[in-house]
Scaffold this motif. Structure first.
Motif, PDB file in Angstrom:
ATOM      1  N   THR A  11       5.610  79.460  87.807  1.00 56.18           N
ATOM      2  CA  THR A  11       5.865  79.514  86.372  1.00 56.18           C
ATOM      3  C   THR A  11       5.283  78.265  85.716  1.00 56.18           C
ATOM      4  OG1 THR A  11       7.992  78.384  86.504  1.00 56.18           O
ATOM      5  CG2 THR A  11       8.019  80.784  86.720  1.00 56.18           C
ATOM      6  N   ALA A  12       5.238  78.293  84.422  1.00 58.89           N
ATOM      7  CA  ALA A  12       4.695  77.152  83.675  1.00 58.89           C
ATOM      8  C   ALA A  12       5.145  77.273  82.237  1.00 58.89           C
ATOM      9  CB  ALA A  12       3.171  77.152  83.749  1.00 58.89           C
ATOM     10  N   PRO A  13       5.034  76.178  81.486  1.00 56.79           N
ATOM     11  CA  PRO A  13       5.393  76.270  80.071  1.00 56.79           C
ATOM     12  C   PRO A  13       4.401  77.144  79.299  1.00 56.79           C
ATOM     13  CG  PRO A  13       5.153  73.969  80.774  1.00 56.79           C
ATOM     14  CD  PRO A  13       4.668  74.830  81.883  1.00 56.79           C
ATOM     15  N   ILE A  14       4.920  77.818  78.288  1.00 57.36           N
ATOM     16  CA  ILE A  14       4.102  78.535  77.314  1.00 57.36           C
ATOM     17  C   ILE A  14       4.566  77.990  75.974  1.00 57.36           C
ATOM     18  CG2 ILE A  14       3.493  80.762  76.303  1.00 57.36           C
ATOM     19  CD1 ILE A  14       4.229  82.035  79.003  1.00 57.36           C
ATOM     20  N   GLY A  15       3.775  77.092  75.387  1.00 63.99           N
ATOM     21  CA  GLY A  15       4.231  76.386  74.200  1.00 63.99           C
ATOM     22  C   GLY A  15       5.453  75.570  74.581  1.00 63.99           C
ATOM     23  N   ARG A  16       6.541  75.734  73.828  1.00 67.27           N
ATOM     24  CA  ARG A  16       7.784  75.028  74.141  1.00 67.27           C
ATOM     25  C   ARG A  16       8.710  75.842  75.037  1.00 67.27           C
ATOM     26  NH1 ARG A  16      10.577  72.607  68.982  1.00 67.27           N
ATOM     27  NH2 ARG A  16      12.112  72.102  70.585  1.00 67.27           N
ATOM     28  N   TRP A  17       8.294  77.045  75.414  1.00 67.26           N
ATOM     29  CA  TRP A  17       9.098  77.852  76.338  1.00 67.26           C
ATOM     30  C   TRP A  17       8.837  77.382  77.766  1.00 67.26           C
ATOM     31  CZ3 TRP A  17      12.724  80.728  74.408  1.00 67.26           C
ATOM     32  CH2 TRP A  17      12.551  81.456  73.217  1.00 67.26           C
ATOM     33  N   LEU A  18       9.872  77.316  78.571  1.00 64.35           N
ATOM     34  CA  LEU A  18       9.708  77.074  80.004  1.00 64.35           C
ATOM     35  C   LEU A  18      10.381  78.219  80.731  1.00 64.35           C
ATOM     36  CD1 LEU A  18       8.746  75.267  82.334  1.00 64.35           C
ATOM     37  CD2 LEU A  18      11.010  74.198  82.275  1.00 64.35           C
ATOM     38  N   LEU A  19       9.580  79.015  81.420  1.00 64.59           N
ATOM     39  CA  LEU A  19      10.098  80.133  82.184  1.00 64.59           C
ATOM     40  C   LEU A  19      10.473  79.631  83.568  1.00 64.59           C
ATOM     41  CD1 LEU A  19       8.046  81.319  80.038  1.00 64.59           C
ATOM     42  CD2 LEU A  19       7.904  83.268  81.544  1.00 64.59           C
ATOM     43  N   PHE A  48       5.428  85.532  75.056  1.00 66.52           N
ATOM     44  CA  PHE A  48       6.122  84.410  74.423  1.00 66.52           C
ATOM     45  C   PHE A  48       5.225  83.795  73.364  1.00 66.52           C
ATOM     46  CE2 PHE A  48       7.946  85.178  78.459  1.00 66.52           C
ATOM     47  CZ  PHE A  48       9.296  84.945  78.299  1.00 66.52           C
ATOM     48  N   SER A  49       5.782  83.605  72.175  1.00 70.12           N
ATOM     49  CA  SER A  49       5.034  82.974  71.093  1.00 70.12           C
ATOM     50  C   SER A  49       5.994  82.075  70.331  1.00 70.12           C
ATOM     51  CB  SER A  49       4.407  84.029  70.185  1.00 70.12           C
ATOM     52  OG  SER A  49       5.396  84.897  69.658  1.00 70.12           O
ATOM     53  N   GLU A  50       5.464  81.400  69.312  1.00 72.86           N
ATOM     54  CA  GLU A  50       6.303  80.501  68.542  1.00 72.86           C
ATOM     55  C   GLU A  50       5.804  80.401  67.111  1.00 72.86           C
ATOM     56  OE1 GLU A  50       4.274  76.641  70.698  1.00 72.86           O
ATOM     57  OE2 GLU A  50       6.328  77.134  71.154  1.00 72.86           O
ATOM     58  N   ASP A  51       6.689  79.936  66.242  1.00 71.12           N
ATOM     59  CA  ASP A  51       6.397  79.787  64.830  1.00 71.12           C
ATOM     60  C   ASP A  51       7.253  78.627  64.329  1.00 71.12           C
ATOM     61  OD1 ASP A  51       5.359  80.312  62.316  1.00 71.12           O
ATOM     62  OD2 ASP A  51       6.226  82.314  62.131  1.00 71.12           O
ATOM     63  N   VAL A  52       7.054  78.255  63.079  1.00 70.26           N
ATOM     64  CA  VAL A  52       7.856  77.212  62.455  1.00 70.26           C
ATOM     65  C   VAL A  52       8.585  77.842  61.288  1.00 70.26           C
ATOM     66  CG1 VAL A  52       7.795  75.000  61.236  1.00 70.26           C
ATOM     67  CG2 VAL A  52       6.253  75.402  63.155  1.00 70.26           C
ATOM     68  N   LEU A  53       9.861  77.548  61.170  1.00 70.42           N
ATOM     69  CA  LEU A  53      10.651  78.065  60.065  1.00 70.42           C
ATOM     70  C   LEU A  53      10.025  77.598  58.760  1.00 70.42           C
ATOM     71  CD1 LEU A  53      13.250  79.728  59.775  1.00 70.42           C
ATOM     72  CD2 LEU A  53      14.491  77.577  59.569  1.00 70.42           C
ATOM     73  N   PRO A  54       9.606  78.523  57.885  1.00 67.70           N
ATOM     74  CA  PRO A  54       8.870  78.128  56.685  1.00 67.70           C
ATOM     75  C   PRO A  54       9.690  77.338  55.676  1.00 67.70           C
ATOM     76  CG  PRO A  54       9.165  80.511  56.747  1.00 67.70           C
ATOM     77  CD  PRO A  54       9.742  79.959  58.009  1.00 67.70           C
ATOM     78  N   ALA A  55      10.957  77.670  55.496  1.00 66.90           N
ATOM     79  CA  ALA A  55      11.772  76.962  54.508  1.00 66.90           C
ATOM     80  C   ALA A  55      13.235  77.117  54.898  1.00 66.90           C
ATOM     81  CB  ALA A  55      11.544  77.528  53.117  1.00 66.90           C
ATOM     82  N   GLY A  56      14.022  76.138  54.530  1.00 64.13           N
ATOM     83  CA  GLY A  56      15.442  76.209  54.843  1.00 64.13           C
ATOM     84  C   GLY A  56      15.697  75.993  56.319  1.00 64.13           C
ATOM     85  N   ASP A  57      16.886  76.360  56.750  1.00 64.00           N
ATOM     86  CA  ASP A  57      17.233  76.146  58.142  1.00 64.00           C
ATOM     87  C   ASP A  57      17.927  77.356  58.745  1.00 64.00           C
ATOM     88  OD1 ASP A  57      19.585  76.030  56.758  1.00 64.00           O
ATOM     89  OD2 ASP A  57      20.282  74.156  57.652  1.00 64.00           O
ATOM     90  N   LYS A  58      17.715  78.517  58.154  1.00 65.41           N
ATOM     91  CA  LYS A  58      18.395  79.728  58.605  1.00 65.41           C
ATOM     92  C   LYS A  58      17.407  80.716  59.221  1.00 65.41           C
ATOM     93  CE  LYS A  58      22.376  78.508  56.839  1.00 65.41           C
ATOM     94  NZ  LYS A  58      23.236  77.754  57.673  1.00 65.41           N
ATOM     95  N   LEU A  59      17.823  81.336  60.309  1.00 64.60           N
ATOM     96  CA  LEU A  59      16.992  82.323  60.991  1.00 64.60           C
ATOM     97  C   LEU A  59      17.031  83.679  60.281  1.00 64.60           C
ATOM     98  CD1 LEU A  59      15.210  82.937  63.466  1.00 64.60           C
ATOM     99  CD2 LEU A  59      17.311  83.517  64.712  1.00 64.60           C
TER     100      LEU A  59
END
Length: 163
Positions: A11-19, A48-59
């Motif tokens: 296994t290896a990291p994918i972005g900030r994910w670690l499997l 596995f992918s990633e994004d940044v929360l565009p505004a605020g702090d709610k999912l």
């Protein structure tokens, strides 16, 4: 100082994910995730992918926007959710279940799990046929239970200078 999780063999990291878990019958696809090694026409995958929360702090608003965008882009798609989910290390997690027509006939299921850690959003997408969805969901649950979210580079402790 806490020690950072290290990749398990294979296994290896994918972005900030670690499997740390690769279920039996699944193989690692470097930089993307996992794919079922079963001999089927359309093998299941776990990406596995990633994004940044565009505004605020709610999912919630982020997942609602994803839901709306998917519904507008793919009008034949059926969407269930969002529903609460559990991802180790996440502040909050939700999932959507999607069913849409596959190219060449039949249907495809996708389960998209969104995990929020501060402003980072990690996305786990399971894709499987109706015949494979139960086994693939079981594999996904194993993988998610063993996931770690790695700290951002800015969060890492400074490296000590070597003599």
């Amino acid at each position: 100082m806490s020690e950072l999780p290290q990749p398990a063999p294979g296994t290896a990291p994918i972005g900030r994910w670690l499997l740390t878990v690769v279920p039996v019958g699944w193989g690692f696809v470097a930089g993307y995730g996992l794919r079922s090694t079963t001999n089927t026409l359309v093998p299941s995958s776990l990406l596995f992918s990633e994004d940044v929360l565009p505004a605020g702090d709610k999912l919630d608003p982020y997942v609602q926007a994803q839901n709306k965008m998917l519904a507008q882009t793919y009008p034949m798609m059926q969407i269930a959710g969002p529903a609460d989910a559990q991802v180790p290390g996440a502040d909050h997690a939700q999932l959507l279940i999607l069913k849409h027509p596959a190219t060449g006939g039949g249907d495809v299921f996708q389960i998209q799990t969104y995990a929020l850690a501060t402003r980072w959003i990690g996305i786990v997408t399971l894709t499987a046929t109706p015949q494979e969805i139960a086994a693939a969901r079981s594999a996904m649950n194993q993988v998610i239970a063993g996931l770690h979210i790695l700290p951002e580079a800015a969060e890492l402790p400074p490296k000590e200078a070597s003599p």
